[in-house]
Design an enzyme around this catalytic site. Structure first.
Site, PDB file in Angstrom:
ATOM      1  N   HIS A  91       0.874  -1.200   0.000  1.00 50.02           N
ATOM      2  CA  HIS A  91       0.000   0.000   0.000  1.00 50.02           C
ATOM      3  C   HIS A  91       0.898   1.233   0.000  1.00 50.02           C
ATOM      4  O   HIS A  91       1.511   1.566   1.011  1.00 50.02           O
ATOM      5  CB  HIS A  91      -0.900   0.005   1.239  1.00 50.02           C
ATOM      6  CG  HIS A  91      -1.830   1.187   1.295  1.00 50.02           C
ATOM      7  ND1 HIS A  91      -3.155   1.056   1.629  1.00 50.02           N
ATOM      8  CD2 HIS A  91      -1.635   2.505   1.070  1.00 50.02           C
ATOM      9  CE1 HIS A  91      -3.733   2.255   1.614  1.00 50.02           C
ATOM     10  NE2 HIS A  91      -2.823   3.145   1.283  1.00 50.02           N
ATOM     11  N   HIS A 129       1.509   5.404  -1.655  1.00 47.86           N
ATOM     12  CA  HIS A 129       1.121   6.584  -2.432  1.00 47.86           C
ATOM     13  C   HIS A 129       2.371   7.182  -3.060  1.00 47.86           C
ATOM     14  O   HIS A 129       3.288   7.584  -2.347  1.00 47.86           O
ATOM     15  CB  HIS A 129       0.464   7.632  -1.533  1.00 47.86           C
ATOM     16  CG  HIS A 129      -0.811   7.153  -0.917  1.00 47.86           C
ATOM     17  ND1 HIS A 129      -2.046   7.357  -1.501  1.00 47.86           N
ATOM     18  CD2 HIS A 129      -1.039   6.449   0.216  1.00 47.86           C
ATOM     19  CE1 HIS A 129      -2.984   6.805  -0.736  1.00 47.86           C
ATOM     20  NE2 HIS A 129      -2.401   6.242   0.314  1.00 47.86           N
ATOM     21  N   LYS A 188      -9.236  -0.602  -5.785  1.00 47.38           N
ATOM     22  CA  LYS A 188      -9.234   0.079  -4.490  1.00 47.38           C
ATOM     23  C   LYS A 188     -10.611   0.659  -4.186  1.00 47.38           C
ATOM     24  O   LYS A 188     -11.179   1.393  -4.990  1.00 47.38           O
ATOM     25  CB  LYS A 188      -8.198   1.205  -4.526  1.00 47.38           C
ATOM     26  CG  LYS A 188      -8.240   2.150  -3.349  1.00 47.38           C
ATOM     27  CD  LYS A 188      -7.708   1.502  -2.088  1.00 47.38           C
ATOM     28  CE  LYS A 188      -7.932   2.373  -0.873  1.00 47.38           C
ATOM     29  NZ  LYS A 188      -6.782   2.602  -0.057  1.00 47.38           N
ATOM     30  N   HIS A 227     -10.305   0.678   1.997  1.00 49.64           N
ATOM     31  CA  HIS A 227     -10.119   1.668   3.067  1.00 49.64           C
ATOM     32  C   HIS A 227     -11.314   1.475   4.009  1.00 49.64           C
ATOM     33  O   HIS A 227     -12.420   1.913   3.709  1.00 49.64           O
ATOM     34  CB  HIS A 227     -10.078   3.094   2.510  1.00 49.64           C
ATOM     35  CG  HIS A 227      -9.810   4.113   3.573  1.00 49.64           C
ATOM     36  ND1 HIS A 227      -8.643   4.834   3.663  1.00 49.64           N
ATOM     37  CD2 HIS A 227     -10.556   4.501   4.647  1.00 49.64           C
ATOM     38  CE1 HIS A 227      -8.683   5.621   4.720  1.00 49.64           C
ATOM     39  NE2 HIS A 227      -9.841   5.452   5.333  1.00 49.64           N
ATOM     40  N   HIS A 280      -4.341  -0.869   6.083  1.00 55.66           N
ATOM     41  CA  HIS A 280      -3.911  -0.066   7.232  1.00 55.66           C
ATOM     42  C   HIS A 280      -4.826  -0.240   8.444  1.00 55.66           C
ATOM     43  O   HIS A 280      -5.419   0.720   8.934  1.00 55.66           O
ATOM     44  CB  HIS A 280      -3.747   1.418   6.860  1.00 55.66           C
ATOM     45  CG  HIS A 280      -4.838   1.997   5.984  1.00 55.66           C
ATOM     46  ND1 HIS A 280      -6.169   1.918   6.298  1.00 55.66           N
ATOM     47  CD2 HIS A 280      -4.766   2.677   4.808  1.00 55.66           C
ATOM     48  CE1 HIS A 280      -6.871   2.518   5.361  1.00 55.66           C
ATOM     49  NE2 HIS A 280      -6.042   2.974   4.438  1.00 55.66           N
ATOM     50  N   ASP A 320       1.482   2.574   3.534  1.00 53.98           N
ATOM     51  CA  ASP A 320       0.638   3.763   3.382  1.00 53.98           C
ATOM     52  C   ASP A 320       1.492   5.031   3.467  1.00 53.98           C
ATOM     53  O   ASP A 320       1.027   6.057   3.958  1.00 53.98           O
ATOM     54  CB  ASP A 320      -0.489   3.792   4.424  1.00 53.98           C
ATOM     55  CG  ASP A 320      -1.627   4.725   4.010  1.00 53.98           C
ATOM     56  OD1 ASP A 320      -1.617   5.202   2.865  1.00 53.98           O
ATOM     57  OD2 ASP A 320      -2.506   4.984   4.844  1.00 53.98           O
TER      58      ASP A 320
HETATM   59  O1  DOR Z   1      -3.341   9.269   5.856  1.00 55.66           O
HETATM   60  C1  DOR Z   1      -3.726   8.975   4.742  1.00 55.66           C
HETATM   61  N1  DOR Z   1      -3.221   9.577   3.638  1.00 55.66           N
HETATM   62  N2  DOR Z   1      -4.674   8.061   4.609  1.00 55.66           N
HETATM   63  C2  DOR Z   1      -5.244   7.788   3.443  1.00 55.66           C
HETATM   64  O2  DOR Z   1      -6.111   6.969   3.402  1.00 55.66           O
HETATM   65  C3  DOR Z   1      -4.870   8.565   2.225  1.00 55.66           C
HETATM   66  C4  DOR Z   1      -3.524   9.095   2.346  1.00 55.66           C
HETATM   67  C5  DOR Z   1      -3.197  10.126   1.297  1.00 55.66           C
HETATM   68  O3  DOR Z   1      -3.485   9.907   0.118  1.00 55.66           O
HETATM   69  O4  DOR Z   1      -2.626  11.152   1.645  1.00 55.66           O
HETATM   70 ZN    ZN Z   2      -3.373   5.084   1.706  1.00 54.54          ZN
END
Ligand code: DOR
Ligand code: ZN
Length: 350
Positions: A18, A20, A104, A141, A179, A252
Protein backbone atom coordinates in the site's frame (compact mmCIF):
# COMPACT_ATOMS: atom_id res chain seq x y z
CA UNK A 1 20.06 -17.41 18.73
CA UNK A 2 18.00 -14.86 20.66
CA UNK A 3 17.30 -11.47 19.13
CA UNK A 4 19.91 -9.87 21.41
CA UNK A 5 22.63 -11.73 19.53
CA UNK A 6 21.40 -10.84 16.06
CA UNK A 7 23.23 -7.88 14.58
CA UNK A 8 22.89 -8.72 10.92
CA UNK A 9 19.81 -9.92 9.12
CA UNK A 10 19.42 -10.90 5.48
CA UNK A 11 15.86 -11.18 4.21
CA UNK A 12 14.14 -11.43 0.88
CA UNK A 13 13.66 -8.03 -0.66
CA UNK A 14 10.47 -6.51 0.75
CA UNK A 15 7.35 -5.32 -1.08
CA UNK A 16 5.02 -2.55 -0.02
CA UNK A 17 1.37 -3.55 -0.35
CA UNK A 18 0.00 0.00 0.00
CA UNK A 19 1.88 3.04 -1.26
CA UNK A 20 1.12 6.58 -2.43
CA UNK A 21 3.54 7.83 -5.08
CA UNK A 22 1.49 10.81 -6.36
CA UNK A 23 2.52 12.27 -9.72
CA UNK A 24 4.81 14.84 -11.35
CA UNK A 25 7.54 16.39 -9.22
CA UNK A 26 6.32 14.68 -6.04
CA UNK A 27 6.54 11.27 -7.77
CA UNK A 28 10.05 12.15 -8.89
CA UNK A 29 11.07 13.07 -5.34
CA UNK A 30 9.58 10.12 -3.45
CA UNK A 31 9.89 7.17 -5.84
CA UNK A 32 13.61 6.52 -5.19
CA UNK A 33 12.93 6.36 -1.45
CA UNK A 34 10.74 3.29 -1.98
CA UNK A 35 12.63 1.75 -4.90
CA UNK A 36 15.88 1.77 -2.89
CA UNK A 37 14.63 -1.05 -0.63
CA UNK A 38 11.39 -2.38 -2.11
CA UNK A 39 10.99 -4.58 -5.17
CA UNK A 40 7.28 -3.99 -5.78
CA UNK A 41 4.46 -1.89 -4.41
CA UNK A 42 0.71 -1.67 -4.73
CA UNK A 43 0.20 1.87 -6.01
CA UNK A 44 -2.76 3.83 -4.72
CA UNK A 45 -4.96 5.45 -7.38
CA UNK A 46 -6.16 8.54 -5.46
CA UNK A 47 -4.69 11.09 -7.83
CA UNK A 48 -6.61 14.14 -9.01
CA UNK A 49 -8.40 13.01 -11.15
CA UNK A 50 -8.38 9.44 -9.83
CA UNK A 51 -6.99 6.45 -11.74
CA UNK A 52 -10.27 4.77 -12.64
CA UNK A 53 -9.84 2.99 -15.96
CA UNK A 54 -7.39 0.46 -17.35
CA UNK A 55 -6.13 3.11 -19.77
CA UNK A 56 -5.48 5.58 -16.94
CA UNK A 57 -3.67 2.91 -14.91
CA UNK A 58 -1.48 2.01 -17.89
CA UNK A 59 -0.58 5.70 -18.37
CA UNK A 60 0.16 6.19 -14.68
CA UNK A 61 2.34 3.08 -14.65
CA UNK A 62 4.32 4.47 -17.60
CA UNK A 63 4.87 7.74 -15.74
CA UNK A 64 6.13 5.85 -12.68
CA UNK A 65 8.52 3.75 -14.74
CA UNK A 66 9.74 6.88 -16.53
CA UNK A 67 10.43 8.54 -13.15
CA UNK A 68 12.52 5.62 -11.89
CA UNK A 69 16.20 6.57 -11.65
CA UNK A 70 18.52 4.52 -13.85
CA UNK A 71 19.75 1.32 -12.29
CA UNK A 72 16.87 1.01 -9.83
CA UNK A 73 14.74 -2.09 -10.09
CA UNK A 74 11.13 -1.58 -9.05
CA UNK A 75 7.77 -2.85 -10.28
CA UNK A 76 4.65 -0.79 -9.65
CA UNK A 77 1.55 -2.95 -9.20
CA UNK A 78 -1.35 -0.78 -10.23
CA UNK A 79 -4.80 -0.41 -8.73
CA UNK A 80 -8.04 0.94 -10.17
CA UNK A 81 -10.08 3.41 -8.17
CA UNK A 82 -13.55 1.93 -7.77
CA UNK A 83 -16.41 4.29 -8.59
CA UNK A 84 -20.11 3.65 -8.92
CA UNK A 85 -19.60 3.96 -12.68
CA UNK A 86 -16.74 1.44 -12.97
CA UNK A 87 -17.30 -0.96 -15.86
CA UNK A 88 -16.77 -4.62 -14.88
CA UNK A 89 -15.50 -5.36 -18.38
CA UNK A 90 -12.79 -2.71 -18.09
CA UNK A 91 -11.69 -4.26 -14.79
CA UNK A 92 -11.57 -7.71 -16.37
CA UNK A 93 -9.50 -6.38 -19.27
CA UNK A 94 -7.11 -4.54 -16.94
CA UNK A 95 -6.55 -7.72 -14.95
CA UNK A 96 -6.19 -10.00 -17.96
CA UNK A 97 -3.68 -7.61 -19.58
CA UNK A 98 -1.61 -7.40 -16.39
CA UNK A 99 -2.27 -3.66 -16.12
CA UNK A 100 -4.01 -3.72 -12.73
CA UNK A 101 -3.30 -6.01 -9.80
CA UNK A 102 -6.16 -4.90 -7.54
CA UNK A 103 -9.09 -2.53 -7.22
CA UNK A 104 -9.23 0.08 -4.49
CA UNK A 105 -12.41 0.85 -2.58
CA UNK A 106 -12.69 4.23 -0.89
CA UNK A 107 -15.98 4.93 0.82
CA UNK A 108 -16.84 8.39 -0.58
CA UNK A 109 -15.32 11.11 1.58
CA UNK A 110 -13.20 8.78 3.74
CA UNK A 111 -9.85 10.42 3.03
CA UNK A 112 -7.62 12.38 0.64
CA UNK A 113 -9.18 12.57 -2.86
CA UNK A 114 -11.92 10.06 -2.12
CA UNK A 115 -14.89 12.13 -3.34
CA UNK A 116 -15.41 9.78 -6.32
CA UNK A 117 -15.59 6.76 -4.03
CA UNK A 118 -18.52 4.50 -3.30
CA UNK A 119 -21.74 5.57 -1.56
CA UNK A 120 -24.10 2.76 -2.55
CA UNK A 121 -22.38 -0.63 -2.39
CA UNK A 122 -25.13 -2.31 -4.43
CA UNK A 123 -24.02 -0.21 -7.41
CA UNK A 124 -20.56 -1.79 -7.45
CA UNK A 125 -21.72 -5.34 -6.87
CA UNK A 126 -21.32 -6.41 -10.55
CA UNK A 127 -17.68 -5.26 -10.42
CA UNK A 128 -17.07 -7.13 -7.16
CA UNK A 129 -18.64 -10.28 -8.59
CA UNK A 130 -16.44 -10.07 -11.67
CA UNK A 131 -13.38 -9.65 -9.45
CA UNK A 132 -14.34 -12.66 -7.33
CA UNK A 133 -14.61 -14.70 -10.52
CA UNK A 134 -11.17 -13.74 -11.81
CA UNK A 135 -9.47 -13.77 -8.40
CA UNK A 136 -8.63 -10.06 -8.34
CA UNK A 137 -8.27 -8.62 -4.83
CA UNK A 138 -10.17 -5.62 -3.49
CA UNK A 139 -8.12 -3.25 -1.31
CA UNK A 140 -10.42 -1.58 1.18
CA UNK A 141 -10.12 1.67 3.07
CA UNK A 142 -12.17 0.37 5.99
CA UNK A 143 -13.78 3.39 7.58
CA UNK A 144 -17.37 4.58 7.51
CA UNK A 145 -17.73 8.24 6.72
CA UNK A 146 -20.93 9.14 8.59
CA UNK A 147 -20.39 12.42 10.40
CA UNK A 148 -22.25 11.08 13.44
CA UNK A 149 -19.77 8.22 13.93
CA UNK A 150 -16.83 9.12 16.14
CA UNK A 151 -13.62 9.15 14.10
CA UNK A 152 -11.99 6.68 16.51
CA UNK A 153 -14.85 4.19 15.93
CA UNK A 154 -15.07 4.39 12.18
CA UNK A 155 -13.02 1.27 11.45
CA UNK A 156 -14.88 -0.95 13.91
CA UNK A 157 -18.25 0.29 12.62
CA UNK A 158 -17.13 -0.32 9.02
CA UNK A 159 -16.47 -3.98 9.82
CA UNK A 160 -20.00 -4.49 11.15
CA UNK A 161 -21.94 -2.25 8.81
CA UNK A 162 -20.11 -2.69 5.51
CA UNK A 163 -17.53 -5.46 5.47
CA UNK A 164 -19.53 -8.28 7.02
CA UNK A 165 -22.56 -7.78 4.73
CA UNK A 166 -20.31 -7.34 1.70
CA UNK A 167 -18.44 -10.58 2.40
CA UNK A 168 -21.74 -12.42 2.75
CA UNK A 169 -22.92 -11.15 -0.61
CA UNK A 170 -19.65 -11.84 -2.46
CA UNK A 171 -18.00 -14.57 -0.38
CA UNK A 172 -15.33 -15.48 -2.93
CA UNK A 173 -13.96 -11.95 -3.23
CA UNK A 174 -10.38 -11.59 -1.97
CA UNK A 175 -10.21 -8.60 0.33
CA UNK A 176 -7.31 -6.72 1.88
CA UNK A 177 -8.36 -4.60 4.84
CA UNK A 178 -5.81 -1.89 4.52
CA UNK A 179 -3.91 -0.07 7.23
CA UNK A 180 -5.80 -1.69 10.09
CA UNK A 181 -5.59 0.31 13.31
CA UNK A 182 -7.68 -1.57 15.85
CA UNK A 183 -7.83 -4.74 17.90
CA UNK A 184 -11.31 -5.16 16.36
CA UNK A 185 -9.87 -5.41 12.86
CA UNK A 186 -7.07 -7.75 13.96
CA UNK A 187 -9.61 -10.04 15.63
CA UNK A 188 -11.91 -9.94 12.63
CA UNK A 189 -9.12 -10.94 10.26
CA UNK A 190 -7.86 -13.66 12.63
CA UNK A 191 -11.33 -15.15 12.96
CA UNK A 192 -11.88 -15.38 9.24
CA UNK A 193 -10.42 -18.25 7.34
CA UNK A 194 -11.10 -17.30 3.81
CA UNK A 195 -10.04 -14.64 1.37
CA UNK A 196 -9.31 -11.94 3.95
CA UNK A 197 -5.99 -10.35 4.90
CA UNK A 198 -4.85 -7.04 6.35
CA UNK A 199 -2.00 -4.65 5.82
CA UNK A 200 -0.42 -2.79 8.72
CA UNK A 201 1.55 0.43 8.34
CA UNK A 202 4.91 1.21 9.86
CA UNK A 203 3.60 4.23 11.73
CA UNK A 204 0.61 2.46 13.29
CA UNK A 205 3.06 -0.02 14.81
CA UNK A 206 4.84 2.90 16.49
CA UNK A 207 2.47 5.73 17.35
CA UNK A 208 -0.78 5.93 19.28
CA UNK A 209 -3.16 8.86 19.52
CA UNK A 210 -1.15 10.49 22.29
CA UNK A 211 1.64 11.06 19.81
CA UNK A 212 -0.72 13.25 17.80
CA UNK A 213 -2.50 15.10 20.56
CA UNK A 214 -0.59 15.14 23.85
CA UNK A 215 1.79 18.01 24.57
CA UNK A 216 0.77 20.03 21.51
CA UNK A 217 -0.76 18.93 18.22
CA UNK A 218 1.65 17.11 15.90
CA UNK A 219 0.39 17.32 12.33
CA UNK A 220 3.15 15.05 11.05
CA UNK A 221 1.56 12.17 12.98
CA UNK A 222 -1.89 12.79 11.53
CA UNK A 223 -3.09 10.19 9.06
CA UNK A 224 -6.21 8.22 8.25
CA UNK A 225 -7.31 6.00 9.74
CA UNK A 226 -6.17 8.05 12.71
CA UNK A 227 -3.93 6.24 15.23
CA UNK A 228 -5.93 4.78 18.13
CA UNK A 229 -5.18 4.17 21.80
CA UNK A 230 -2.14 2.18 22.97
CA UNK A 231 -4.00 -1.12 23.45
CA UNK A 232 -4.80 -1.11 19.74
CA UNK A 233 -1.20 -0.38 18.79
CA UNK A 234 -0.09 -3.36 20.88
CA UNK A 235 -2.63 -5.58 19.10
CA UNK A 236 -1.20 -4.46 15.76
CA UNK A 237 2.36 -5.25 16.84
CA UNK A 238 1.28 -8.69 18.02
CA UNK A 239 -0.39 -9.38 14.68
CA UNK A 240 2.59 -8.11 12.67
CA UNK A 241 5.24 -10.08 14.56
CA UNK A 242 3.13 -13.25 14.81
CA UNK A 243 4.09 -14.54 11.38
CA UNK A 244 0.37 -15.11 10.66
CA UNK A 245 0.15 -15.13 6.85
CA UNK A 246 -2.90 -12.87 6.86
CA UNK A 247 -0.91 -9.83 8.03
CA UNK A 248 1.64 -8.03 5.90
CA UNK A 249 3.26 -4.65 5.36
CA UNK A 250 1.47 -1.85 3.55
CA UNK A 251 3.29 1.31 4.58
CA UNK A 252 0.64 3.76 3.38
CA UNK A 253 3.59 6.10 2.98
CA UNK A 254 1.63 9.19 1.94
CA UNK A 255 3.73 12.26 1.17
CA UNK A 256 2.34 15.76 1.54
CA UNK A 257 4.44 18.91 1.57
CA UNK A 258 4.92 20.65 4.90
CA UNK A 259 2.81 23.62 3.78
CA UNK A 260 -0.05 21.19 3.04
CA UNK A 261 0.25 19.50 6.41
CA UNK A 262 1.01 22.49 8.62
CA UNK A 263 -2.14 24.54 8.20
CA UNK A 264 -5.52 25.02 9.86
CA UNK A 265 -6.94 22.07 7.92
CA UNK A 266 -3.88 19.92 7.33
CA UNK A 267 -3.67 16.86 5.07
CA UNK A 268 -3.70 13.30 6.40
CA UNK A 269 -0.66 11.21 5.60
CA UNK A 270 2.70 10.14 6.99
CA UNK A 271 5.78 9.76 4.81
CA UNK A 272 7.63 6.64 5.94
CA UNK A 273 9.26 5.40 2.75
CA UNK A 274 12.84 6.47 3.60
CA UNK A 275 13.13 4.81 7.01
CA UNK A 276 10.45 2.12 7.06
CA UNK A 277 12.79 -0.88 7.10
CA UNK A 278 14.91 0.60 9.92
CA UNK A 279 11.77 1.38 11.93
CA UNK A 280 10.34 -2.10 11.42
CA UNK A 281 13.57 -3.79 12.46
CA UNK A 282 13.38 -1.84 15.75
CA UNK A 283 9.74 -2.86 16.29
CA UNK A 284 10.42 -6.54 15.59
CA UNK A 285 13.59 -6.52 17.70
CA UNK A 286 11.76 -4.91 20.65
CA UNK A 287 9.16 -7.69 20.39
CA UNK A 288 11.90 -10.36 20.29
CA UNK A 289 10.67 -11.44 16.85
CA UNK A 290 13.30 -10.31 14.38
CA UNK A 291 13.07 -13.67 12.68
CA UNK A 292 9.49 -12.89 11.66
CA UNK A 293 10.36 -9.62 9.94
CA UNK A 294 10.80 -11.36 6.60
CA UNK A 295 7.34 -12.98 6.77
CA UNK A 296 5.74 -9.60 7.36
CA UNK A 297 7.65 -7.56 4.78
CA UNK A 298 8.53 -10.08 2.09
CA UNK A 299 6.55 -13.33 2.17
CA UNK A 300 2.96 -13.04 3.40
CA UNK A 301 1.99 -10.31 0.93
CA UNK A 302 3.07 -12.11 -2.25
CA UNK A 303 1.42 -15.30 -1.02
CA UNK A 304 -1.93 -13.55 -0.61
CA UNK A 305 -1.63 -11.88 -4.00
CA UNK A 306 -0.63 -15.16 -5.66
CA UNK A 307 2.85 -13.88 -6.56
CA UNK A 308 6.28 -15.32 -5.83
CA UNK A 309 8.30 -13.75 -3.03
CA UNK A 310 11.36 -11.91 -4.35
CA UNK A 311 14.54 -13.91 -4.89
CA UNK A 312 16.81 -10.91 -4.29
CA UNK A 313 17.70 -10.03 -0.70
CA UNK A 314 18.53 -7.03 1.45
CA UNK A 315 20.74 -7.02 4.53
CA UNK A 316 20.05 -5.05 7.68
CA UNK A 317 23.05 -4.29 9.87
CA UNK A 318 22.78 -3.15 13.46
CA UNK A 319 25.17 -0.46 14.64
CA UNK A 320 25.47 3.16 15.67
CA UNK A 321 22.33 5.27 15.29
CA UNK A 322 21.40 5.63 11.64
CA UNK A 323 21.06 9.06 10.17
CA UNK A 324 18.54 9.64 7.41
CA UNK A 325 17.28 12.82 5.77
CA UNK A 326 14.66 14.68 7.83
CA UNK A 327 12.84 15.58 4.65
CA UNK A 328 12.92 15.17 0.90
CA UNK A 329 12.76 18.24 -1.28
CA UNK A 330 10.10 19.06 -3.86
CA UNK A 331 9.48 22.29 -5.80
CA UNK A 332 6.38 22.82 -3.65
CA UNK A 333 8.22 22.50 -0.36
CA UNK A 334 9.82 19.84 1.81
CA UNK A 335 8.14 16.55 2.71
CA UNK A 336 8.94 15.60 6.28
CA UNK A 337 10.08 12.04 6.92
CA UNK A 338 8.39 10.10 9.75
CA UNK A 339 10.09 10.56 13.12
CA UNK A 340 9.60 7.36 15.12
CA UNK A 341 10.61 9.14 18.33
CA UNK A 342 13.51 6.80 19.05
CA UNK A 343 16.93 6.13 17.61
CA UNK A 344 17.21 3.72 14.72
CA UNK A 345 20.11 1.30 14.83
CA UNK A 346 19.32 -0.88 11.84
CA UNK A 347 20.65 0.22 8.49
CA UNK A 348 19.83 -1.33 5.14
CA UNK A 349 23.15 -2.01 3.44
CA UNK A 350 23.63 -0.50 0.00
O1 DOR B 1 -3.34 9.27 5.86
C1 DOR B 1 -3.73 8.97 4.74
N1 DOR B 1 -3.22 9.58 3.64
N2 DOR B 1 -4.67 8.06 4.61
C2 DOR B 1 -5.24 7.79 3.44
O2 DOR B 1 -6.11 6.97 3.40
C3 DOR B 1 -4.87 8.56 2.22
C4 DOR B 1 -3.52 9.10 2.35
C5 DOR B 1 -3.20 10.13 1.30
O3 DOR B 1 -3.48 9.91 0.12
O4 DOR B 1 -2.63 11.15 1.65
ZN1 ZN C 1 -3.37 5.08 1.71
Amino acid sequence: MSDKDITRLTIRRPDDWHLHLRDGSMLQAVLPETARHFARAIIMPNLVPPVVTAAQAADYRSRIIAALPQGMDFTPLMTLYLTEGTDPEDVRRAHAAGIATAVKLYPAGATTNSASGVRDFEKVRPVLEAMAEIGMPLCVHGEVTDSDIDIFDREAVFIDKVLKPLRKKVPDLKIVMEHVTTQDAVDYVRDSHKQLAATITTHHLIINRNHILAGGIKPHYYCLPVAKREAHRIALVQAAVSGDKRFFLGTDSAPHTDPAKLQACGCAGIFTAPNTMSCLAEVFEAAGRLKKLESFTSVNGPLFYGLSPNEATITLQKGDPVTYPRHVTTPDGPVTVFDPGFELHWRVED
